[in-house]
Scaffold this motif. Structure first.
Motif, short mmCIF file in Angstrom:
data_model
loop_
_atom_site.label_atom_id
_atom_site.label_comp_id
_atom_site.label_asym_id
_atom_site.label_seq_id
_atom_site.Cartn_x
_atom_site.Cartn_y
_atom_site.Cartn_z
N GLY B 25 0.90 -1.31 0.37
CA GLY B 25 0.06 0.01 -0.03
C GLY B 25 0.98 1.49 -0.03
N MET B 71 -19.65 3.55 -2.22
CA MET B 71 -18.98 3.79 -1.29
C MET B 71 -17.96 2.30 -1.01
SD MET B 71 -22.61 1.59 0.65
CE MET B 71 -22.87 -0.06 -0.46
N ARG B 72 -17.76 1.64 -2.36
CA ARG B 72 -17.00 0.44 -3.36
C ARG B 72 -15.39 0.82 -3.08
NH1 ARG B 72 -18.62 -1.63 -8.14
NH2 ARG B 72 -19.18 0.40 -8.54
N TYR B 73 -15.75 2.22 -2.70
CA TYR B 73 -13.82 3.14 -3.45
C TYR B 73 -13.38 3.90 -2.37
CZ TYR B 73 -16.34 1.94 -8.00
OH TYR B 73 -15.97 1.58 -9.72
N GLY B 74 -14.33 3.43 -0.68
CA GLY B 74 -13.85 3.82 0.00
C GLY B 74 -15.07 5.89 -0.08
N PRO B 75 -14.19 6.49 1.38
CA PRO B 75 -14.48 7.27 1.82
C PRO B 75 -14.09 8.85 0.90
CG PRO B 75 -13.11 6.60 3.70
CD PRO B 75 -13.17 5.72 2.74
N MET B 77 -13.80 11.80 1.62
CA MET B 77 -14.40 13.23 2.21
C MET B 77 -12.42 13.76 2.46
SD MET B 77 -15.91 15.69 3.66
CE MET B 77 -15.34 16.21 4.97
N GLY B 78 -12.12 14.34 2.49
CA GLY B 78 -10.51 14.27 2.81
C GLY B 78 -9.14 14.33 2.28
N LEU B 79 -9.55 14.29 0.89
CA LEU B 79 -9.22 13.81 -0.23
C LEU B 79 -9.17 14.45 -1.65
CD1 LEU B 79 -7.74 9.97 -1.23
CD2 LEU B 79 -10.17 10.65 0.10
N GLU B 83 -7.02 11.56 -6.06
CA GLU B 83 -6.04 10.76 -5.66
C GLU B 83 -7.36 9.75 -4.82
OE1 GLU B 83 -5.19 13.25 -1.95
OE2 GLU B 83 -3.81 13.92 -3.17
N ARG B 87 -6.58 5.89 -6.10
CA ARG B 87 -6.60 5.02 -4.88
C ARG B 87 -6.96 4.00 -5.15
NH1 ARG B 87 -9.08 6.50 1.32
NH2 ARG B 87 -10.22 6.18 0.05
N LEU B 91 -5.91 0.11 -5.64
CA LEU B 91 -6.39 -1.70 -4.61
C LEU B 91 -6.74 -2.12 -5.60
CD1 LEU B 91 -8.18 0.48 -1.87
CD2 LEU B 91 -6.03 -0.86 -2.19
N LEU B 93 -9.86 -1.65 -7.57
CA LEU B 93 -11.30 -1.75 -7.57
C LEU B 93 -11.74 -1.35 -8.87
CD1 LEU B 93 -11.55 0.38 -4.54
CD2 LEU B 93 -11.72 -1.79 -4.59
#
Lengths: 517, 118
Positions: B25, B71-75, B77-79, B83, B87, B91, B93
């Motif tokens: 990772g 939601m499969r690709y994660g949260p 917020m914050g990026l 990016e 990510r 991974l 996906l």
């Protein structure tokens, strides 16, 4: 002692090939942009889920794997998610703002468990409460990823029939090699700067490790120590300095004194053998995991040597292809606060089975908010797993289902117990070295000689007789030379006799074959 | 305005973002976004300039909002969205490629829809 060395070959310290693998714990490129901790949980879930999904076919191949949202009542299935343990006693910042001012206990309990704790499983789609007797909340903590088999009940809970943890990660084969004995010494919790620190104790350790102590046999053992790892809490700066006020010039010395004292000891050590120093919770390093290496400027003397290595916490290194992973204790201490086990070694076993060094991070353990990785995931099982700053020395050999073999070591605080640990690199054998304050100094030497005595007895070397007139047989030449020295310190006849007798009978207690006559 | 003039002296390179999939990772989002920022001016084709109507940007935003909420690709917020896309693809996906091309057009908002509001 020096006289006996003249004319004999000098002992050379053994060398081992060292590789520092701390790169994933060093924070170099990461920039904090205000992100939250959801990303680290996402990465953890994604990584662990793919590992669990490869294990599920061997566990229960006939059952479907669902998401939490896809649960149907009464239908048996498997769900994979992150555990959250709801604990009512867990301190929460919101308690300060709650309207009901219930009596807050003055004494903070060291352990926040209660009988009301329950577990909740969560994945990206939703969360569900876990019910049933299979999962005892006292054995689990928030942040671990498991697979559970069961079915949804009419109340909306998930009744658990069975669960699967990832288990020990695959291990790289330990190199078969060599008849050479090599040891790695571990020490932690030196706490230079506190009242508990005894410079004589630590000097004894330094002298022993650098080979300035003992006779030839003892020095031979010291020459086999290839590395010393200091696992955290090496110094302690008085908390009065943390109030944020400017330090008066007269107090400057008090601030830097512990660091300078530690540097003096470290310089002696690094001049003799490679030393890895890790930060701990009391060291001048950052608070959240992974703690970054202590800065070189703190160790003006020691950092001039290339044998001085400042490491992160957690620390991962390789010596002659043997994998060592360890922390300064924060991960296990946090597990101790939020779950229950019969000893610290069991907590360590659990972290290996969950394949995560610090599962409670970032919930209750401070951690950097990574966005695209979770560096605490254990990809490959180490050969030696150590944890520093614990109450006592404990060790166990853990065997995994895939022929994994891990030596688990809990290193006690040196300032309290005076115990350092030596690990044999090859066979996963570990023994503790106890360095005691002056009263028990004699006992120390005798114990050393006893261990050597039993060692020698196992190798059928004949025990030596004390060179002084008292005639008591000793374990080894070391023991006898020390005993001679002791006898020479006492002028009267009264004292040596009871002491010698005491040691003799103590020796008989520990190793009956050793002192036979 | 003839696009042939541009191509005669402006060599348009094929997008060459190499994706390494490190098991541990290791962050590659930065590397990808750096490559992207170098190549983005070359990729904004002339057809986009003609079609910059409000409808198309609205469509693009809708598509990107769907990507944020997925939601499969994660949260989200914050990026930045790029990016997050990087990510997700690191991974394995397989995030949708049309989202990527939308993200490269400079007119879209770089952060997710909740950024700054939550």
């Amino acid at each position: 002692m020096a006289d006996s060395e003249m004319g004999e070959a000098t002992l050379e310290r053994k060398l081992a090939v060292y590789r520092n693998l701390d790169e994933r714990f060093v924070i170099r490129e990461e920039k904090y942009k205000g992100q939250q901790f959801s990303h680290i949980y996402f990465m953890r879930l994604h990584h662990m889920r793919s590992q669990l999904q490869s294990l599920i076919p061997n566990w229960k191949p006939h059952l479907p794997v669902n998401t939490v949202l896809g649960l149907e009542e009464g239908k048996e299935c498997i769900i994979v998610g992150t555990l959250y343990k709801h604990m009512k006693l867990k301190p929460s910042i919101l308690d300060e703002y709650s309207k009901e001012r219930s009596a807050i206990p003055l004494v903070k309990p060291h352990n926040f468990m209660s009988t009301d704790d329950h577990l909740i499983l969560e994945d990206e789609s939703g969360r569900v409460k876990l019910a049933g007797p299979m999962l005892a909340p006292s054995a689990f903590v928030t942040g671990i990823v498991i697979a559970v088999h069961g079915k949804e009940t009419s109340e909306g809970d998930f009744f658990v029939e069975d669960f699967l943890e990832a288990g020990l990660a695959p291990q790289v084969d330990r190199p078969l090699d060599s008849r050479e004995d090599k040891f790695v010494a571990f020490v932690s919790g030196l706490s230079v700067g506190t009242n508990a620190f005894n410079p004589l104790q630590f000097q004894l350790l330094v002298d022993h490790v650098t080979g300035h102590l003992g006779d030839e046999n003892e020095q031979r053992i010291s020459s086999k120590i290839v590395r010393l790892v200091i696992a955290g809490n090496s110094m302690h700066i008085s908390h009065g300095f943390f109030s944020g006020q400017t330090v008066a010039p007269k107090d400057h010395a008090k601030l830097t004194e512990p660091i300078r004292e530690l540097d003096i000891f470290l310089t002696q050590l690094v001049a003799a053998l490679p030393v890895d120093i890790m930060p701990g919770c009391n060291d001048p390093a950052n608070y959240s995991l992974p703690q970054q290496p202590l800065h070189r400027c703190l160790f003006a003397g020691a950092s001039a040597y290339n044998t001085f290595v400042s490491c992160t916490n957690p620390h991962h290194f390789e010596l002659d292809n043997v994998q060592f992973v360890g922390t300064s204790g924060q991960n296990i201490d946090d597990l101790y606060k939020y779950s229950d086990a019969k000893d610290k070694i069991e907590f360590m076993e659990r972290t290996l089975r969950w394949r995560h060094l610090a599962p409670t991070a970032p919930n209750t353990l401070g951690c950097y908010p990574y966005v695209d990785k979770d560096p605490f995931l254990i990809e490959s099982c180490p050969h030696v797993y150590f944890v520093g700053n614990q109450e006592k020395y404990e060790t166990r050999l853990l065997q995994g289902p895939d022929k994994q073999l891990v030596r688990l070591i809990s290193i006690p605080r040196f300032c309290e117990t005076g115990v350092a640990v030596m690990v044999h690199k090859q066979t996963p054998l570990s023994l503790s070295l106890k360095f005691l304050p002056p009263v028990s100094l004699f006992l120390l030497f005798y114990l050393c000689s006893l261990t050597l005595g039993t060692w020698n007895a196992m190798r059928s070397v004949s025990p030596q007789i004390c060179k002084c007139d008292c005639g008591y047989p000793m374990g080894t030449a070391l023991g006898s030379s020390m005993h001679t020295r002791l006898c020479s310190y006492f002028t009267g006849d009264i004292l040596p006799l009871p002491i010698s007798a005491f040691f003799f009978y103590l020796g008989r207690l520990f190793s009956p074959d050793c002192c036979n006559f | 305005m003839s696009s042939s003039n541009i191509t005669s002296f402006f060599r348009q390179e094929k997008k060459t973002t190499k994706r390494k999939n490190d098991g541990g990772g290791v962050a590659i989002a930065k590397l990808c976004s750096k490559i992207r920022s170098d190549l983005a001016p070359l990729l904004v084709s002339s057809t986009d300039q003609l079609r910059s109507t409000k409808e198309s940007t609205k469509e693009a935003e809708e598509r990107l909002k769907e990507f944020d909420i997925d939601m499969r690709y994660g949260p989200s917020m914050g990026l930045t969205r790029i990016e997050r896309w990087d990510r997700a693809s690191a991974l394995g996906l397989c995030p949708p490629a049309d989202v990527e091309s939308l993200l490269l057009a400079t007119s879209t908002i770089s952060h997710c829809l909740w950024q700054g509001r939550v």
